[in-house]
Design a protein around this motif. Structure first.
Motif, PDB file in Angstrom:
ATOM      1  N   ILE A  36       0.842  -1.205   0.000  1.00 41.28           N
ATOM      2  CA  ILE A  36       0.000   0.000   0.000  1.00 41.28           C
ATOM      3  C   ILE A  36       0.872   1.249   0.000  1.00 41.28           C
ATOM      4  O   ILE A  36       0.597   2.198  -0.740  1.00 41.28           O
ATOM      5  CB  ILE A  36      -0.961  -0.015   1.207  1.00 41.28           C
ATOM      6  N   ALA A  37       1.935   1.260   0.812  1.00 41.71           N
ATOM      7  CA  ALA A  37       2.833   2.418   0.850  1.00 41.71           C
ATOM      8  C   ALA A  37       3.494   2.640  -0.507  1.00 41.71           C
ATOM      9  O   ALA A  37       3.579   3.780  -0.986  1.00 41.71           O
ATOM     10  CB  ALA A  37       3.883   2.237   1.935  1.00 41.71           C
ATOM     11  N   ILE A  38       3.941   1.578  -1.140  1.00 41.10           N
ATOM     12  CA  ILE A  38       4.557   1.687  -2.467  1.00 41.10           C
ATOM     13  C   ILE A  38       3.530   2.200  -3.469  1.00 41.10           C
ATOM     14  O   ILE A  38       3.842   3.050  -4.317  1.00 41.10           O
ATOM     15  CB  ILE A  38       5.159   0.331  -2.904  1.00 41.10           C
ATOM     16  N   SER A  39       2.299   1.725  -3.377  1.00 38.69           N
ATOM     17  CA  SER A  39       1.242   2.176  -4.285  1.00 38.69           C
ATOM     18  C   SER A  39       0.945   3.663  -4.103  1.00 38.69           C
ATOM     19  O   SER A  39       0.791   4.397  -5.084  1.00 38.69           O
ATOM     20  CB  SER A  39      -0.043   1.380  -4.056  1.00 38.69           C
ATOM     21  N   VAL A  40       0.869   4.104  -2.857  1.00 38.67           N
ATOM     22  CA  VAL A  40       0.597   5.523  -2.581  1.00 38.67           C
ATOM     23  C   VAL A  40       1.725   6.395  -3.121  1.00 38.67           C
ATOM     24  O   VAL A  40       1.478   7.418  -3.760  1.00 38.67           O
ATOM     25  CB  VAL A  40       0.378   5.750  -1.069  1.00 38.67           C
ATOM     26  N   VAL A  41       2.961   5.987  -2.894  1.00 40.08           N
ATOM     27  CA  VAL A  41       4.098   6.763  -3.396  1.00 40.08           C
ATOM     28  C   VAL A  41       4.115   6.739  -4.923  1.00 40.08           C
ATOM     29  O   VAL A  41       4.415   7.752  -5.565  1.00 40.08           O
ATOM     30  CB  VAL A  41       5.425   6.263  -2.801  1.00 40.08           C
ATOM     31  N   ILE A  91       6.193  10.976   3.442  1.00 39.51           N
ATOM     32  CA  ILE A  91       6.011  10.914   4.899  1.00 39.51           C
ATOM     33  C   ILE A  91       5.139   9.716   5.263  1.00 39.51           C
ATOM     34  O   ILE A  91       5.435   8.981   6.207  1.00 39.51           O
ATOM     35  CB  ILE A  91       5.426  12.238   5.427  1.00 39.51           C
ATOM     36  N   PHE A  92       4.070   9.500   4.499  1.00 43.57           N
ATOM     37  CA  PHE A  92       3.209   8.339   4.712  1.00 43.57           C
ATOM     38  C   PHE A  92       4.023   7.051   4.555  1.00 43.57           C
ATOM     39  O   PHE A  92       3.930   6.129   5.369  1.00 43.57           O
ATOM     40  CB  PHE A  92       2.038   8.373   3.725  1.00 43.57           C
TER      41      PHE A  92
END
Length: 128
Positions: A36-41, A91-92
């Motif tokens: 999810i973090a990779i997707s958001v970035v 940051i996320f």
């Protein structure tokens, strides 16, 4: 109002090439939260790159047309907006991935080159 990047970027080529390093980043993820973090970035990176490209095309187009007045408000909003979006996503990502944030950051750097490869080299879009 049509965006300049729709004339200058081959979106099919961009997304086809950009998905490859992103999938490799997904393979390096240790958990679903990292995916999810990779997707958001990644999504923030794509928005950032398109906002950056639009701002640059607006600034350079004024010289091609012989004008000296760029839409300053729009360019300022694009530059500030792209930074806010990318910094927020990083940051996320740091909150979820910690020191492994380097994975989506490397993907971000690769995406810059993908955008360069996906740019239409001909100048057909600027003549109307």
């Amino acid at each position: 109002m049509q965006l300049e990047i729709t004339k200058k970027i081959n979106f099919k080529k961009f997304f086809t090439i950009s998905i490859i390093p992103t999938v490799l980043c997904f393979a390096l993820a240790k958990s679903f939260s990292e995916v999810i973090a990779i997707s958001v970035v990644y999504i923030a990176t794509v928005i950032y790159l398109f906002m950056f490209a639009e701002a640059i095309y607006l600034l350079t187009n004024m010289y091609k047309e012989g004008e000296r007045n760029a839409p300053k408000g729009k360019v300022a909003i694009l530059f500030v907006g792209k930074l806010v979006i990318l910094i927020s996503a990083l940051i996320f990502g740091v909150q979820i991935m910690g020191s492994r944030i380097i994975i989506p950051v490397i993907n971000y750097i690769i995406q810059i080159f993908v955008l360069g490869v996906s740019t239409n080299k001909n100048d057909k879009g600027s003549k109307e």
